[in-house]
Structure formats: C-alpha cells, structure tokens
Design an enzyme around this catalytic site. Structure first.
Site, PDB file in Angstrom:
ATOM      1  N   ALA A  47     -13.770 -11.416   6.497  1.00 20.17           N
ATOM      2  CA  ALA A  47     -13.704 -10.033   5.933  1.00 20.17           C
ATOM      3  C   ALA A  47     -13.427 -10.087   4.371  1.00 20.17           C
ATOM      4  O   ALA A  47     -12.829 -10.925   3.857  1.00 20.17           O
ATOM      5  CB  ALA A  47     -12.424  -9.281   6.479  1.00 20.17           C
ATOM      6  N   TRP A  68       0.777  -1.023   0.043  1.00 23.57           N
ATOM      7  CA  TRP A  68       0.138   0.006  -0.030  1.00 23.57           C
ATOM      8  C   TRP A  68       0.938   1.402  -0.019  1.00 23.57           C
ATOM      9  O   TRP A  68       1.486   1.794   1.083  1.00 23.57           O
ATOM     10  CB  TRP A  68      -0.948  -0.099   1.277  1.00 23.57           C
ATOM     11  CG  TRP A  68      -1.860  -1.145   1.179  1.00 23.57           C
ATOM     12  CD1 TRP A  68      -3.130  -1.122   0.548  1.00 23.57           C
ATOM     13  CD2 TRP A  68      -1.787  -2.329   2.050  1.00 23.57           C
ATOM     14  NE1 TRP A  68      -3.686  -2.293   0.454  1.00 23.57           N
ATOM     15  CE2 TRP A  68      -2.979  -3.067   1.295  1.00 23.57           C
ATOM     16  CE3 TRP A  68      -0.993  -2.869   2.665  1.00 23.57           C
ATOM     17  CZ2 TRP A  68      -3.182  -4.239   1.764  1.00 23.57           C
ATOM     18  CZ3 TRP A  68      -1.244  -4.438   3.103  1.00 23.57           C
ATOM     19  CH2 TRP A  68      -2.364  -4.908   2.707  1.00 23.57           C
ATOM     20  N   HIS A 109      -6.939   1.762   2.460  1.00 24.19           N
ATOM     21  CA  HIS A 109      -8.002   0.715   2.330  1.00 24.19           C
ATOM     22  C   HIS A 109      -8.946   0.944   3.375  1.00 24.19           C
ATOM     23  O   HIS A 109      -8.909   2.034   4.169  1.00 24.19           O
ATOM     24  CB  HIS A 109      -7.547  -0.632   2.397  1.00 24.19           C
ATOM     25  CG  HIS A 109      -6.774  -1.060   3.453  1.00 24.19           C
ATOM     26  ND1 HIS A 109      -6.095  -2.496   3.743  1.00 24.19           N
ATOM     27  CD2 HIS A 109      -6.172  -0.418   4.691  1.00 24.19           C
ATOM     28  CE1 HIS A 109      -5.358  -2.454   4.907  1.00 24.19           C
ATOM     29  NE2 HIS A 109      -5.256  -1.111   5.253  1.00 24.19           N
ATOM     30  N   GLN A 126     -13.541   1.525  -2.068  1.00 25.85           N
ATOM     31  CA  GLN A 126     -13.593   0.212  -1.594  1.00 25.85           C
ATOM     32  C   GLN A 126     -15.076   0.248  -0.714  1.00 25.85           C
ATOM     33  O   GLN A 126     -15.524   0.756  -0.209  1.00 25.85           O
ATOM     34  CB  GLN A 126     -12.546  -0.159  -0.680  1.00 25.85           C
ATOM     35  CG  GLN A 126     -11.294  -0.315  -1.596  1.00 25.85           C
ATOM     36  CD  GLN A 126     -10.072  -0.857  -0.688  1.00 25.85           C
ATOM     37  OE1 GLN A 126      -9.978  -0.821   0.516  1.00 25.85           O
ATOM     38  NE2 GLN A 126      -9.204  -1.577  -1.260  1.00 25.85           N
ATOM     39  N   ARG A 130      -4.036   5.886  -2.715  1.00 30.67           N
ATOM     40  CA  ARG A 130      -2.986   5.161  -2.697  1.00 30.67           C
ATOM     41  C   ARG A 130      -1.982   6.178  -3.760  1.00 30.67           C
ATOM     42  O   ARG A 130      -2.416   6.592  -4.673  1.00 30.67           O
ATOM     43  CB  ARG A 130      -2.966   3.942  -3.236  1.00 30.67           C
ATOM     44  CG  ARG A 130      -3.487   2.838  -2.244  1.00 30.67           C
ATOM     45  CD  ARG A 130      -3.449   1.520  -2.761  1.00 30.67           C
ATOM     46  NE  ARG A 130      -4.495   0.858  -1.826  1.00 30.67           N
ATOM     47  CZ  ARG A 130      -4.777  -0.402  -1.989  1.00 30.67           C
ATOM     48  NH1 ARG A 130      -4.206  -1.154  -2.757  1.00 30.67           N
ATOM     49  NH2 ARG A 130      -5.772  -1.019  -1.270  1.00 30.67           N
ATOM     50  N   VAL A 149      -5.592 -11.490   7.350  1.00 27.54           N
ATOM     51  CA  VAL A 149      -6.631 -12.721   7.323  1.00 27.54           C
ATOM     52  C   VAL A 149      -5.520 -13.825   7.381  1.00 27.54           C
ATOM     53  O   VAL A 149      -4.493 -13.938   6.835  1.00 27.54           O
ATOM     54  CB  VAL A 149      -7.460 -12.417   6.101  1.00 27.54           C
ATOM     55  CG1 VAL A 149      -8.676 -11.449   6.492  1.00 27.54           C
ATOM     56  CG2 VAL A 149      -6.615 -12.050   4.747  1.00 27.54           C
TER      57      VAL A 149
HETATM   58  C1  FA5 Z   1      -6.922  -4.436   0.302  1.00 26.52           C
HETATM   59  O1  FA5 Z   1      -6.976  -3.131   0.091  1.00 26.52           O
HETATM   60  C2  FA5 Z   1      -7.488  -5.200   1.277  1.00 26.52           C
HETATM   61  N1  FA5 Z   1      -7.847  -4.298   2.337  1.00 26.52           N
HETATM   62  C3  FA5 Z   1      -8.686  -5.959   1.014  1.00 26.52           C
HETATM   63  C4  FA5 Z   1      -9.210  -6.911   2.036  1.00 26.52           C
HETATM   64  C5  FA5 Z   1     -10.058  -6.549   2.818  1.00 26.52           C
HETATM   65  C6  FA5 Z   1      -8.348  -8.201   1.991  1.00 26.52           C
HETATM   66  C7  FA5 Z   1     -10.464  -7.662   3.932  1.00 26.52           C
HETATM   67  C8  FA5 Z   1      -9.002  -9.125   3.017  1.00 26.52           C
HETATM   68  C9  FA5 Z   1      -9.659  -8.808   3.978  1.00 26.52           C
HETATM   69  P1  FA5 Z   1      -6.139  -4.780  -2.232  1.00 26.52           P
HETATM   70  O2  FA5 Z   1      -5.142  -3.961  -2.299  1.00 26.52           O
HETATM   71  O3  FA5 Z   1      -6.105  -5.859  -3.210  1.00 26.52           O
HETATM   72  O4  FA5 Z   1      -6.764  -5.244  -0.753  1.00 26.52           O
HETATM   73  O5  FA5 Z   1      -7.490  -3.910  -3.021  1.00 26.52           O
HETATM   74  C10 FA5 Z   1      -8.762  -4.428  -2.998  1.00 26.52           C
HETATM   75  C11 FA5 Z   1      -9.581  -4.012  -4.288  1.00 26.52           C
HETATM   76  O6  FA5 Z   1      -9.369  -2.459  -4.460  1.00 26.52           O
HETATM   77  C12 FA5 Z   1      -8.820  -4.346  -5.631  1.00 26.52           C
HETATM   78  O7  FA5 Z   1      -9.273  -5.572  -5.915  1.00 26.52           O
HETATM   79  C13 FA5 Z   1      -9.256  -3.431  -6.540  1.00 26.52           C
HETATM   80  O8  FA5 Z   1     -10.610  -3.625  -6.882  1.00 26.52           O
HETATM   81  C14 FA5 Z   1      -9.472  -2.133  -5.919  1.00 26.52           C
HETATM   82  N2  FA5 Z   1      -8.027  -1.357  -5.854  1.00 26.52           N
HETATM   83  C15 FA5 Z   1      -7.054  -1.308  -5.242  1.00 26.52           C
HETATM   84  N3  FA5 Z   1      -6.144  -0.719  -5.816  1.00 26.52           N
HETATM   85  C16 FA5 Z   1      -6.915   0.406  -6.647  1.00 26.52           C
HETATM   86  C17 FA5 Z   1      -6.414   1.570  -7.364  1.00 26.52           C
HETATM   87  N4  FA5 Z   1      -5.285   1.982  -7.149  1.00 26.52           N
HETATM   88  N5  FA5 Z   1      -7.430   2.090  -8.145  1.00 26.52           N
HETATM   89  C18 FA5 Z   1      -8.545   1.716  -8.108  1.00 26.52           C
HETATM   90  N6  FA5 Z   1      -8.989   0.391  -7.408  1.00 26.52           N
HETATM   91  C19 FA5 Z   1      -8.002   0.023  -6.843  1.00 26.52           C
END
Ligand code: FA5
Length: 335
Positions: free
Chosen positions: A303, A149, A166, A206, A192, A249
């Site tokens: 989650a 992140w 997130h 999100q 981000r 998790v």
């Molecule tokens: C997370 O942010 C974790 N907090 C998710 C999670 C929650 C996992 C609870 C387990 C339990 P990740 O970095 O993969 O995970 O982001 C989740 C989703 O956010 C991605 O699949 C995507 O759809 C969206 N996302 C992430 N980064 C971006 C971005 N820069 N722009 C748009 N959508 C994004």
C-alpha cells in the site's frame, strides 16, 4: 382625425411599409407624442362622463390593436432595408474559456498513468468512522500513532465520526467488499487539524494505492512507483526507500525520489538534499488483513499514500500549497 378615420388608415399603412424605418414613422404618426390617437386619448378629459367611457374604451382597444399590428410588422421587417456590411478581415472575438485547477490536472494525469498500469480508480467518503480511519488500520484508541494524525472529530462525539485524515480507510472499505487479487488507487480529499504553511494545508489531497494478491512484494512496489514517476515527469529517476513507521504496514517505508528539478545536484525545491519525499508505503500489516477477514498466510499486498498537491507543486513549480484553494484567478489562469 376621428377614431373611425384612424382605424381605416392605420392598418393599411402598417402593411404597406417596406422598412423598419418607415414603420417607425407610422407609429410616430398615430401613437407618438403628437400622434392622432394620442390626441384623442388626451382630449378625453374634456368630454362628458358617458362619452369618456364609450370613446375611452374604443380608443384604448384601438391602441392595443395598433400596437399588436406594429409589433408583428416590426418582426417581419427586422433587418430589411438596412445595408449589411461584413468585414471578413475583422479579427474574431476571443472566446474566454475557463482553466482547470492544477490539482485537477495532476489528478487526471496520475489516474491515467495508473489506469494504464491496470489499476482501477476507487473513491470513498470524506466523513469516516473511527473504525475505518484508525482501528481497522491497526491504530487502536490510545495508541500513540493516533497523534500522527490531528483529527477533526464531528459532533455528536459519541458517534465517533471524523473527517478522514488520510485515504487509507478506503483500503478497509474496499477489502471488506472485494476479493483479491486487485490493484486500486484512491484519489481523495483528506483533512488534518494542523497549522498551515507553504507545504501543509488543513484540507489536502492524497492518492492511496493498494495491490493485493499472491506473492506481491515490496520490490513490485518499487518498480511500480518508479515507472509512475518516470511517466509523470518524463525523465529517469531513482527511487529510494527509507524505513518509516505506519501502523498498518510492516515493513513500512518513506519513499523518496531524486529531485526532477536539479537532478540530485541540490536546489531550493529539495532543500539541497537532491531527494524529494513523496509519501509513505509498505506491506499491508497482517492485523489489517485480519480486520477485513483475509488470510494473511494466503495473500500479500503493498500500500502507499502520496500527496497530490506535492506532485503538482513539483511538476508546475508552485511555491505554496495554499495557492490551490485560494480561489485566486490570477493563479488558476496560468494553467
Ligand atoms: C499517511 O497519511 C499514510 N496514510 C500513507 C500511507 C499509506 C503509508 C499506505 C503506508 C501505506 P503521511 O501522514 O506521511 O502518511 O501522509 C502522506 C503524504 O500526504 C505526505 O507525504 C504528504 O505529501 C501529504 N501530506 C500529509 N500531510 C499534509 C498536509 N497537512 N498538507 C499537505 N499534504 C500533506
């Protein structure tokens, strides 16, 4: 005409007229460019200083009274004497209404579906503490997972405040103030520090989900996410869970669904794989339960975190995530 003569006539005439047009004529007769009172006011310059003062004062006072009486009478006569024609076949004026951003539309839909599943909608702040965003989620300082992140840190740096990367920190906030069992979703803006492209933004949205109680399993999660997807896209889908790593998790999974556009045949949207990545999920890590003072031996939870723009892009066929916040009305008006 003298001031006295004007005074005797003008008010009677103002009251007598029956249309606005006639009243305009009275106005013209007394106050117009060649009107009776105008003539007196113009003639003031030829009078002696004494006369100028007394007559000037009287003439101006009379002008004010005439103007007031005219105004009143115009008010009463408004519209009178004019023929009113109303064409009932004339097409009505189109009322221009605003449009909702597709992001708002998808969030409302996602919330409605989860509410119907018995979830509550919870919110949290966009400015977070390092503790909630990282430490309590089992991501200590110097842990390599922090690199997953890219963070916007806020000044002064010693306060350790940041724009949440997130929606997971709301898990911490909620568990610290509530007792299980519960089911919540948390829609919210996240940030981000990363390069933007058609699928990535610096500011995006999100939807976090958290279910905690006795005997909650990953199978429950799979059933919930599948039911959610079927409702959102009004078609049968398959859900696939792949191993994935998130420090908060264990086990962690990446969630894929069969592509609603090509139905697994392969298309541009799913990059010809037949599957779409929806987000991350897993069973809440015991260290997270420790941080919020829950007993991991007594409760379990799942989650998940999904990207809301991603769902809107799939549902409405939007090719580029940067369109959502572009402020381009040609885009918004399509929804
Ligand atoms: C997370 O942010 C974790 N907090 C998710 C999670 C929650 C996992 C609870 C387990 C339990 P990740 O970095 O993969 O995970 O982001 C989740 C989703 O956010 C991605 O699949 C995507 O759809 C969206 N996302 C992430 N980064 C971006 C971005 N820069 N722009 C748009 N959508 C994004």
């Amino acid at each position: 005409m003298t001031l006295q003569e004007i005074e005797q006539l003008v008010f009677a005439e103002i009251i007598r007229v029956t249309t606005a047009k006639e009243l305009e004529e009275v106005q013209h007769t007394y106050l117009g460019r060649k009107g009776h009172l105008t003539a007196i006011l113009r003639g003031l310059s030829t009078l002696s200083l004494e006369e100028k003062r007394t007559i000037g004062e009287q003439a101006n006072a009379l002008r004010v009274r005439i103007e007031t009486a005219l105004k009143e009478q115009f008010g009463k006569l408004e519209g009178k004497g004019e023929e009113k024609f109303f064409d009932i076949t004339f097409p009505g004026k189109k009322v221009v209404t605003g449009h909702l951003n597709p992001l708002t539309l998808i969030l409302r839909e996602i919330e409605d579906i989860f509410i119907s599943f018995g979830f509550s909608v919870v919110e949290g702040p966009e400015v977070e503490t390092e503790f909630n965003n990282f430490d309590a989620l089992n991501i200590p300082a110097n842990h390599p997972a922090r690199e997953m992140w890219d963070t916007f840190w806020l000044k002064p740096e010693n306060q350790k405040l940041l724009l949440r990367t997130h929606t997971s920190p709301v898990q911490i906030r909620y568990m610290m103030t509530h007792e299980p069992p519960f089911r919540i979703i948390v829609p919210g803006t996240t940030y981000r520090y990363e390069a933007t492209d058609a699928r990535h933004e610096m500011q995006f949205t999100q939807v976090e989900g958290l279910v905690v109680g006795k005997d909650v399993t990953l199978a429950n999660f799979k059933a919930v996410i599948e039911a959610f997807f079927i409702r959102l896209f009004a078609q049968k889908v398959e859900i696939r869970l792949r191993p994935g790593y998130f420090p908060f998790v264990e086990p962690g999974v990446e969630v894929d669904a069969t592509c609603p556009r090509c139905k697994k045949k392969g298309c541009e949207l799913c990059k010809f794989s037949g599957w779409l990545e929806l987000g991350g999920a897993g069973m809440v890590h015991p260290n997270v339960f420790d941080a919020v003072k829950y007993n991991p031996k007594e409760v379990q939870g799942f989650a998940f975190g999904i990207g809301a723009e991603r769902f809107a892009m799939i549902k409405y066929g939007i090719p580029d995530i940067r369109l959502f916040r572009s402020g381009d009305l040609r885009f918004i008006r399509q929804f």
